[in-house]
Design an enzyme around this catalytic site. Structure first.
Site, PDB file in Angstrom:
ATOM      1  N   GLY A 190       2.127  -4.376  -4.228  1.00  0.00           N
ATOM      2  CA  GLY A 190       2.184  -5.361  -3.176  1.00  0.00           C
ATOM      3  C   GLY A 190       1.515  -4.943  -1.974  1.00  0.00           C
ATOM      4  N   ILE A 192       2.439  -3.225   0.769  1.00  0.00           N
ATOM      5  CA  ILE A 192       2.778  -1.904   1.016  1.00  0.00           C
ATOM      6  C   ILE A 192       2.076  -0.893   0.315  1.00  0.00           C
ATOM      7  CG2 ILE A 192       4.670  -0.378   1.754  1.00  0.00           C
ATOM      8  CD1 ILE A 192       6.366  -2.533   2.443  1.00  0.00           C
ATOM      9  N   ARG A 280      11.471  -5.322   0.196  1.00  0.00           N
ATOM     10  CA  ARG A 280      12.397  -5.030   1.305  1.00  0.00           C
ATOM     11  C   ARG A 280      13.540  -6.034   1.082  1.00  0.00           C
ATOM     12  NH1 ARG A 280      10.333  -1.883   5.185  1.00  0.00           N
ATOM     13  NH2 ARG A 280      11.820  -2.386   6.742  1.00  0.00           N
ATOM     14  N   HIS A 452     -25.161 -16.205  15.283  1.00  0.00           N
ATOM     15  CA  HIS A 452     -25.812 -15.502  14.316  1.00  0.00           C
ATOM     16  C   HIS A 452     -26.475 -14.001  14.911  1.00  0.00           C
ATOM     17  CE1 HIS A 452     -28.401 -14.643  10.930  1.00  0.00           C
ATOM     18  NE2 HIS A 452     -29.506 -14.391  11.747  1.00  0.00           N
TER      19      HIS A 452
END
Length: 479
Positions: A190, A192, A280, A452
């Site tokens: 994931g 983390i 978590r 640009h």
């Protein structure tokens, strides 16, 4: 009485301290309770994000990126050097200084806005009272007209890999390695896991990421996810999908991990360090008295409505401790919304437009619906993409990996999703957030003038490509 407040916020993380500051700005007598302290007994504000999460990890990500850029890419710019070394303690010291600067800054913001800091642990009692237990064991009860719970979350631990100091660590421990491990295992691909794996991989570790799911970045648009996986593979990250960790054994200064691979076969790997990054969970231990009236859902999150109100009038909960993505910016906005509602204002959040970011390099970011979600809804849609390899600004910066993808409704042309893997992806997606917040069509962005040369032109070209009008790539023929 001194211990009576209009608003008492429990937790001084990104959701809590922001809520407290906003409430005080609105003229409400506000207190914020925080139990986290440093080794000198001084309050540590900022929660997980500032202390052991978002900020320190980004400091290490930037340091490690500069190292690998100097080591591998400077010569492409004509910059010659005899060699580059990494001083890990110095890198960590810089990270700690940044954390200290920001957490001290929160203390200053509390003083500037008149927020009262109460040091200790808070517990919600009945009748909107909060029990404050200080570090010395003393207890007092604080009366509040309104209570806001913002206690955050903590890393999930799993039985097969019990934490072992300095060897098997969670995300906090992974920020404190004093030297680069030769072999690093990461459980969980994931946000983390990928970020921490990237830090130490850039610095020289051989990184293997074990992910139980069969899909890489299952919540992301899968075209972007596949492109991201290819880029990470080139960078040396060994990401193994369908790998379910079943056990671990500490052998001296090493850890042997046993896992079942995607074919169901048992495999073993030996690492010098192992990071457990499987998600978590909300922090609610010793937070609610049995008669508080505040209820938890089946996953341990505090049950709230769309306005973050709990089942008890005048008691709210925000951030990681309630439903929705565990993101600092989501929690902060909830905190502001609740403070304004308490002050009698009309406030709301658009939960459909919370951006997500992975701060690897290149970054990965998205907002709105993925192509898979739009397809599943049955609505007709159209897609435009643009590769950074065709961006003059990206070429000048030697940073051409990735692409921008825009999804729009085929009938209304309204932008449904913006997805990016590439340089400054987080900033480009934020432009998409602003456009979508105002219900922009792809034509609206196509008619907008982009300076640009910029990376933002990649977003412009992607929205042009939605209707086959891209200028700097060949447009796909429409069926």
């Amino acid at each position: 009485m001194a211990n009576q407040f209009d608003v008492v916020v429990i937790g001084a993380g990104p959701a809590g301290y922001v809520c407290a500051i906003r409430a005080a700005q609105l003229g409400l007598k506000t207190a914020c309770i925080e139990k986290w302290s440093d080794d000198k007994g001084k309050a540590k504000l900022g929660g997980t994000c500032l202390n052991v999460g978002c900020i320190p990890s980004k400091a290490l990500l930037d340091s490690s990126h500069k190292y690998i850029e100097a080591k591998e890419d400077f010569d492409k710019h004509g910059i010659k050097h005899s060699g580059v070394d990494i001083d890990v303690p110095a890198m960590l010291a810089r990270k700690d200084n940044i954390v200290n600067q920001l957490t001290t800054g929160v203390t200053g913001l509390f003083k500037a806005n008149g927020v009262t800091l109460l040091e200790g642990a808070g517990k919600v009692l009945s009748g909107k009272q909060v029990e404050l237990t200080r570090a010395d064991g003393s207890v007092e009860v604080v009366d509040a007209a309104n209570v806001v719970i913002a206690t955050g979350s903590r890393p999930i631990e799993i039985p097969p890999t019990p934490l072992t100091e300095g060897l098997i660590v969670d995300s906090t421990g992974a920020l404190e390695f004093q030297e680069v491990p030769k072999r690093l295992g990461v459980i969980g691909a994931g946000v983390i896991g990928l970020e921490l794996g990237s830090v130490w991989g850039r610095l020289g570790a051989e990184v293997v990421v074990l992910e139980a799911q069969d899909k890489f970045l299952a919540l992301a648009d899968q075209q972007i996810a596949k492109e991201t996986q290819k880029i990470f593979k080139k960078q040396g990250l060994d990401i193994r999908l369908g790998a379910r960790v079943t056990g671990s054994e500490v052998k001296g200064s090493e850890v042997e991990v046993t896992y079942q691979d995607a074919n169901g076969d048992e495999q073993k790997l030996t690492f010098d360090k192992l990071i457990v990054a499987v998600g978590r969970r909300p922090y609610t231990e010793n937070l609610l008295a049995t008669d508080s009236g505040v209820n938890l859902d089946e996953r341990g999150f505090i049950f709230v409505d769309d306005n973050c109100a709990t089942d008890v009038p005048g008691v709210y909960a925000v951030g990681d401790v309630v439903r929705g993505p565990m993101l600092a910016h989501k929690g902060s906005e909830e905190g502001i919304m609740v403070a304004e509602i308490i002050a009698g204002q009309k406030a709301q959040m658009n939960y459909d437009l919370i951006p997500s970011v992975i701060y690897t390099h290149p970054e990965v970011a998205w907002v709105g619906k993925t192509e898979e979600e739009v397809k599943a809804s049955g609505d007709e849609y159209k897609v435009g993409t643009f590769p950074f390899a065709a961006s003059g600004r990206a070429l000048a910066a030697n940073d051409t990996h990735g692409m921008v993808k825009v999804i729009a409704d085929k009938v209304t042309d309204r932008i449904l999703g913006v997805h990016v893997v590439g340089p400054s992806a987080a900033e480009l997606v934020q432009q998409g957030v602003i456009a979508m917040e105002f219900a922009a069509s792809s034509e609206d962005l196509a008619l907008t003038i982009f300076s640009h040369p910029t990376l933002s032109e990649a977003l412009h070209e992607a929205v042009l490509a939605v209707d086959g009008h891209a200028i700097h790539i060949a447009n796909r023929k429409r069926r």
